[in-house]
Design an enzyme around this catalytic site. Structure first.
Site, short mmCIF file in Angstrom:
data_model
loop_
_atom_site.label_atom_id
_atom_site.label_comp_id
_atom_site.label_asym_id
_atom_site.label_seq_id
_atom_site.Cartn_x
_atom_site.Cartn_y
_atom_site.Cartn_z
N GLN A 1 -0.84 -1.54 -5.78
CA GLN A 1 -0.03 -0.46 -5.22
C GLN A 1 0.95 0.13 -6.24
OE1 GLN A 1 0.89 -2.85 -1.46
NE2 GLN A 1 1.13 -0.73 -0.78
N CYS B 1 1.95 0.70 5.80
CA CYS B 1 1.72 0.41 4.38
C CYS B 1 2.62 1.30 3.54
CB CYS B 1 0.26 0.70 4.05
SG CYS B 1 -0.19 0.37 2.35
N LEU B 2 3.21 0.73 2.50
CA LEU B 2 4.06 1.53 1.60
C LEU B 2 3.27 2.67 0.95
CD1 LEU B 2 5.94 -1.38 -0.20
CD2 LEU B 2 6.94 0.24 1.44
N HIS C 1 -6.07 -4.37 -0.50
CA HIS C 1 -5.61 -3.51 -1.60
C HIS C 1 -6.27 -3.89 -2.92
CE1 HIS C 1 -2.51 -0.98 0.17
NE2 HIS C 1 -1.91 -2.01 0.73
N GLY D 1 4.79 -7.13 2.67
CA GLY D 1 3.87 -7.50 1.61
C GLY D 1 3.69 -6.37 0.64
N HIS E 1 -4.49 -7.55 4.98
CA HIS E 1 -4.14 -6.19 4.57
C HIS E 1 -3.90 -6.13 3.06
CE1 HIS E 1 -1.65 -2.35 5.14
NE2 HIS E 1 -1.34 -2.73 3.92
N GLU E 2 -3.12 -7.09 2.53
CA GLU E 2 -2.78 -7.04 1.11
C GLU E 2 -4.00 -7.34 0.23
OE1 GLU E 2 -0.13 -5.69 0.32
OE2 GLU E 2 0.88 -5.86 2.25
NI NI Z 1 -0.49 -1.86 2.27
#
Ligand code: NI
Length: 167
Positions: free
Chosen positions: A52, A96-97, A142, A47, A138-139
Site C-alpha cells: 500500500q 481500506c486506506l 494486498h 492493518g 484482507h491484508e
Molecule cells: Ni486494505
C-alpha cells in the site's frame, strides 16, 4: 521514522504482486517502523500492507486490539504470511486506506491458521478468528494485488460510499 504515502485507487501499482522477504536486516526493521507509523497516522486503520506504500515485499502489520470484544493477538508484524488452514465463512463490512471513498461487504473465512515470520525471521503460527481473521485475509490480499472491491459480493448492492473515512 517517516510517514509514507499511501497508494489509492485507481493506482495500478495496487495490483502488483509482492515478493517474499529474504533478508532480515536493519533496513527491514527501519521499513517496518515507518510502515507502523504510517498505519497509526491513518484514520483507525487496523492493518496495513507494505504494497500500500509502494514497497512490494510480503509484509503486513495487523492490530485489531482497539476493537471491543474481538479475540486478538495485539500488535503483529507478519512477514511472508501464509494461510495454511481455513474454516467457515461469513460476510462482513470492510474498509481500506487505499479505497478511501467506499466500504463493502466481503465473504471471508471465519477461522484461519496463519504461518508467518517475525521481523527477526523466526517462524510462528497463529490461530485467528472473527475480525482479526478477516483483517489478516484482507491484508494478505494486498500482497497478491487484490483489493476488497475485487471481492465484494456485488458491486451494485455491496459497495457503500462514505463521506468521512472511519474504519
Ligand atoms: Ni486494505
Amino acid at each position: 521514522m517517516a510517514i509514507l504515502k499511501i497508494l489509492t485507487l485507481p493506482d495500478p501499482q495496487l495490483k502488483q504482486m509482492s515478493e517474499p522477504v529474504e533478508t532480515f536486516d536493519q533496513a527491514l526493521q527501519a521499513f517496518i517502523a515507518d510502515l507502523e507509523e504510517t498505519r497509526q497516522a491513518g484514520p483507525g486503520a487496523v492493518g496495513i500492507a507494505a504494497a500500500q506504500v509502494g514497497h512490494f515485499q510480503r509484509i503486513v502489520i495487523l492490530d485489531v486490539s482497539n476493537r471491543p470484544k474481538t479475540p486478538n493477538h495485539g500488535y503483529l508484524v507478519l512477514v511472508n504470511p501464509e494461510i495454511v488452514h481455513w474454516e467457515g465463512y461469513a460476510m462482513g463490512r470492510e474498509g481500506c486506506l487505499s479505497v478511501p471513498d467506499y466500504t463493502g461487504n466481503v465473504i471471508r473465512a471465519t477461522h484461519i491458521r496463519l504461518r508467518a515470520q517475525r521481523p527477526d525471521g523466526q517462524v510462528q503460527e497463529y490461530e485467528m478468528e472473527g475480525f482479526e481473521a478477516r483483517a489478516a485475509q484482507h491484508e494478505i490480499d494486498h500482497l497478491d494485488g487484490l483489493l476488497f472491491v475485487d471481492r465484494v459480493v456485488s458491486r451494485r448492492t455491496d459497495l457503500y460510499r462514505r463521506k468521512v473515512y472511519q474504519s
